[in-house]
Design a protein around this motif. Structure first.
Motif, PDB file in Angstrom:
ATOM      1  N   UNK A  72     -16.737  -4.601  -7.687  1.00  0.00           N
ATOM      2  CA  UNK A  72     -15.984  -3.556  -7.503  1.00  0.00           C
ATOM      3  C   UNK A  72     -14.685  -3.796  -6.569  1.00  0.00           C
ATOM      4  N   UNK A  73     -14.876  -5.894  -6.488  1.00  0.00           N
ATOM      5  CA  UNK A  73     -14.109  -6.204  -6.052  1.00  0.00           C
ATOM      6  C   UNK A  73     -13.006  -6.932  -7.021  1.00  0.00           C
ATOM      7  N   UNK A  74     -13.973  -6.896  -8.096  1.00  0.00           N
ATOM      8  CA  UNK A  74     -12.965  -8.135  -9.083  1.00  0.00           C
ATOM      9  C   UNK A  74     -12.946  -6.795  -9.960  1.00  0.00           C
ATOM     10  N   UNK A  75     -13.220  -6.170  -9.721  1.00  0.00           N
ATOM     11  CA  UNK A  75     -12.592  -4.473 -11.357  1.00  0.00           C
ATOM     12  C   UNK A  75     -11.297  -4.134 -10.917  1.00  0.00           C
ATOM     13  N   UNK A  76     -11.015  -4.000  -9.088  1.00  0.00           N
ATOM     14  CA  UNK A  76     -10.359  -3.627  -8.917  1.00  0.00           C
ATOM     15  C   UNK A  76     -10.082  -2.457  -8.494  1.00  0.00           C
ATOM     16  N   UNK A  77     -11.392  -1.709  -8.059  1.00  0.00           N
ATOM     17  CA  UNK A  77     -12.485  -0.371  -7.785  1.00  0.00           C
ATOM     18  C   UNK A  77     -11.980  -0.724  -6.105  1.00  0.00           C
ATOM     19  N   UNK A  78     -11.548  -1.553  -5.675  1.00  0.00           N
ATOM     20  CA  UNK A  78     -11.507  -1.977  -4.415  1.00  0.00           C
ATOM     21  C   UNK A  78     -10.290  -2.785  -3.529  1.00  0.00           C
ATOM     22  N   UNK A  79      -9.553  -2.283  -2.913  1.00  0.00           N
ATOM     23  CA  UNK A  79      -8.362  -3.022  -2.509  1.00  0.00           C
ATOM     24  C   UNK A  79      -8.083  -3.781  -1.462  1.00  0.00           C
ATOM     25  N   UNK A  80      -8.260  -5.252  -1.641  1.00  0.00           N
ATOM     26  CA  UNK A  80      -7.888  -6.696  -0.290  1.00  0.00           C
ATOM     27  C   UNK A  80      -7.716  -5.882   0.942  1.00  0.00           C
ATOM     28  N   UNK A  81      -6.704  -5.271   0.961  1.00  0.00           N
ATOM     29  CA  UNK A  81      -6.578  -4.494   2.438  1.00  0.00           C
ATOM     30  C   UNK A  81      -7.575  -4.477   3.307  1.00  0.00           C
ATOM     31  N   UNK A  82      -7.949  -3.386   2.135  1.00  0.00           N
ATOM     32  CA  UNK A  82      -9.344  -2.554   2.411  1.00  0.00           C
ATOM     33  C   UNK A  82      -9.892  -3.066   3.243  1.00  0.00           C
ATOM     34  N   UNK A  83     -10.773  -3.812   2.608  1.00  0.00           N
ATOM     35  CA  UNK A  83     -11.609  -4.958   2.770  1.00  0.00           C
ATOM     36  C   UNK A  83     -10.953  -5.514   3.982  1.00  0.00           C
ATOM     37  N   UNK A  84     -10.492  -6.048   4.547  1.00  0.00           N
ATOM     38  CA  UNK A  84      -8.994  -7.126   5.257  1.00  0.00           C
ATOM     39  C   UNK A  84      -9.723  -5.737   6.978  1.00  0.00           C
ATOM     40  N   UNK A  85      -9.487  -4.388   6.529  1.00  0.00           N
ATOM     41  CA  UNK A  85      -9.772  -4.015   7.856  1.00  0.00           C
ATOM     42  C   UNK A  85     -10.916  -3.778   7.755  1.00  0.00           C
ATOM     43  N   UNK A  86     -11.998  -3.607   7.007  1.00  0.00           N
ATOM     44  CA  UNK A  86     -13.138  -2.774   7.015  1.00  0.00           C
ATOM     45  C   UNK A  86     -14.098  -4.136   7.526  1.00  0.00           C
TER      46      UNK A  86
END
Length: 434
Positions: free
Chosen positions: A361-375
């Motif tokens: 999901x992250x590699x395909x752009x379906x997941x934002x880096x800022x959202x990942x950091x927050x989580x």
């Protein structure tokens, strides 16, 4: 593994304003460790459930199947040296002895605290007799400690207190202080260490030094002899299995080479666990003096959030994305899943049961880096909550926290080496200065 959910923290918890020009920012762990009030403590003490790292370790018995036990050990990841030997060992022995190498550290990062807790608890689950070798003697290499073994013991006890607060199953772990072992078994140990020094060159021993203060020609002689001592320490212990971090691989392989050279009948299986990369992209920030280089066990919520916000996590990049490794080696083993709240999307939750799904999901752009950091920030702060409570509420823990602090001055032995090197580099100017 417990099915513990956590949701991503809100943007306000990280802070609305981004930290600018933080390359030289020093985070103060002493100030942050105890910056709490009663409301914070009551909030911190409320947990969704026990951490996954603790589930199952208090059972009266462990799985007797050797395949199950091997699966528990293999879940540690990393590299296995002597994997076939390990499988055979688990079939033959009910409780093989596993030694864990640990050098006390005055600033304990989450690899040494959280990851070590996860690994030790898994080894306990596998039915092993676990012994952590507290390699206190080797901390005398530290430029600000020298030969002060009492200070080193304080630092080691501080580390143990961290493990206790994190949930390491210390009731099923024996803590072995190397300085005590050295005093009791000197007659066995020192002949081995000297024999190692006879079998390898100075240049080879110098290559194992992790001290970057000196050049290769100006190393303290102790840096040449420490690898000899470590090899002797590894060979001397009656271990079936050893657990080391991946950065110790070279010295471990040399120890196995030495054991073969002296025809040692038994050679232990080796498990090498992965190391966490550093958080910043800027190499200047990865120096030891910058606390923003990684997450520490005593970081307050604000400090850890600030470091995570500063961390390098390029969008859509999965290869060599060091931030994703923190999720792989900390969050998934602890919680069994990773839950993200899409702040920049429609606000829905995404729960990932595997690292592979997250990477896709992250590699395909379906997941934002800022959202990942927050989580990730929410997850890591949940893990560290009981640590913060323990050191806020426990007087003995607080005493150890302050006792492990180092004076901001180098030891006399280190100063002597520096002066000797100055004399070698420029004898005339040295004589003038003296």
């Amino acid at each position: 593994m417990a099915d513990i959910a956590y949701s991503a923290c809100c943007a306000g918890e990280v802070g609305a304003s981004r930290v600018v020009n933080c390359a030289h920012t020093r985070l103060n762990p002493e100030a942050s460790m105890f910056e709490s009030n009663r409301a914070d403590q009551s909030k911190i003490s409320t947990m969704d459930g026990p951490p996954a790292a603790n589930v199952g370790i208090h059972r009266d018995s462990v799985e007797t199947s050797s395949d199950d036990r091997f699966a528990a050990l293999s879940s540690i990841g990393g590299e296995y040296i002597g994997e076939d030997k390990l499988r055979l060992l688990l079939k033959k022995k009910i409780a093989p002895i596993c030694y864990v190498w640990f050098e006390p550290c005055d600033m304990m990062d989450i690899e040494q605290g959280i990851m070590k807790t996860i690994y030790v608890n898994k080894i306990v689950q596998a039915g092993c007799t676990v012994k952590i070798l507290m390699a206190d003697w080797f901390l005398q290499q530290h430029g600000k400690i020298g030969t002060d073994l009492d200070k080193i013991r304080d630092i080691g006890n501080y580390n143990i207190e961290m493990w206790k607060a994190t949930g390491m199953n210390l009731d099923r772990v024996e803590l072995v202080w190397f300085s005590d072992e050295l005093n009791r078994h000197a007659i066995n140990y020192w002949p081995l260490a000297v024999d190692v020094s006879r079998k390898y060159s100075m240049e080879k021993m110098a290559s194992y030094s992790r001290n970057r203060t000196y050049g290769p020609k100006t190393l303290p002689a102790a840096e040449i002899f420490y690898p000899c001592m470590q090899i002797a320490a590894i060979v001397c212990q009656k271990a079936d299995i050893w657990l080391f971090s991946m950065d110790q691989r070279d010295i471990v392989m040399l120890a196995r080479d030495y054991a073969e050279d002296i025809n040692r009948e038994t050679k232990p299986a080796i498990i090498l666990h992965n190391k966490l990369p550093l958080l910043p992209e800027d190499p200047d920030m990865n120096l030891l003096r910058y606390t923003a280089r990684t997450l520490f066990m005593d970081d307050a919520v604000a400090s850890s959030n600030r470091k995570i916000e500063m961390a390098f996590c390029p969008p859509k990049v999965t290869d060599c994305n060091q931030f994703l490794e923190y999720i792989k080696y900390v969050i998934f083993p602890w919680f069994g899943k990773f839950e993200v709240v899409e702040k920049k999307g429609n606000g829905s939750n995404k729960t990932y049961a595997s690292m592979e799904d997250l990477v896709f999901d992250y590699g395909s752009g379906n997941l934002d880096s800022e959202d990942v950091k927050l989580a990730f920030g929410k997850g890591i702060n949940n893990i560290l909550k009981p640590v913060r409570v323990h050191f806020i509420s426990n007087t003995e823990a607080q005493n150890l926290y302050f006792a492990r602090k180092l004076k901001d001055q180098i030891a006399a032995d280190t100063l002597k080496i520096i002066l000797q090197n100055q004399e070698l580099d420029s004898p005339v100017s040295f004589l003038v200065l003296s």
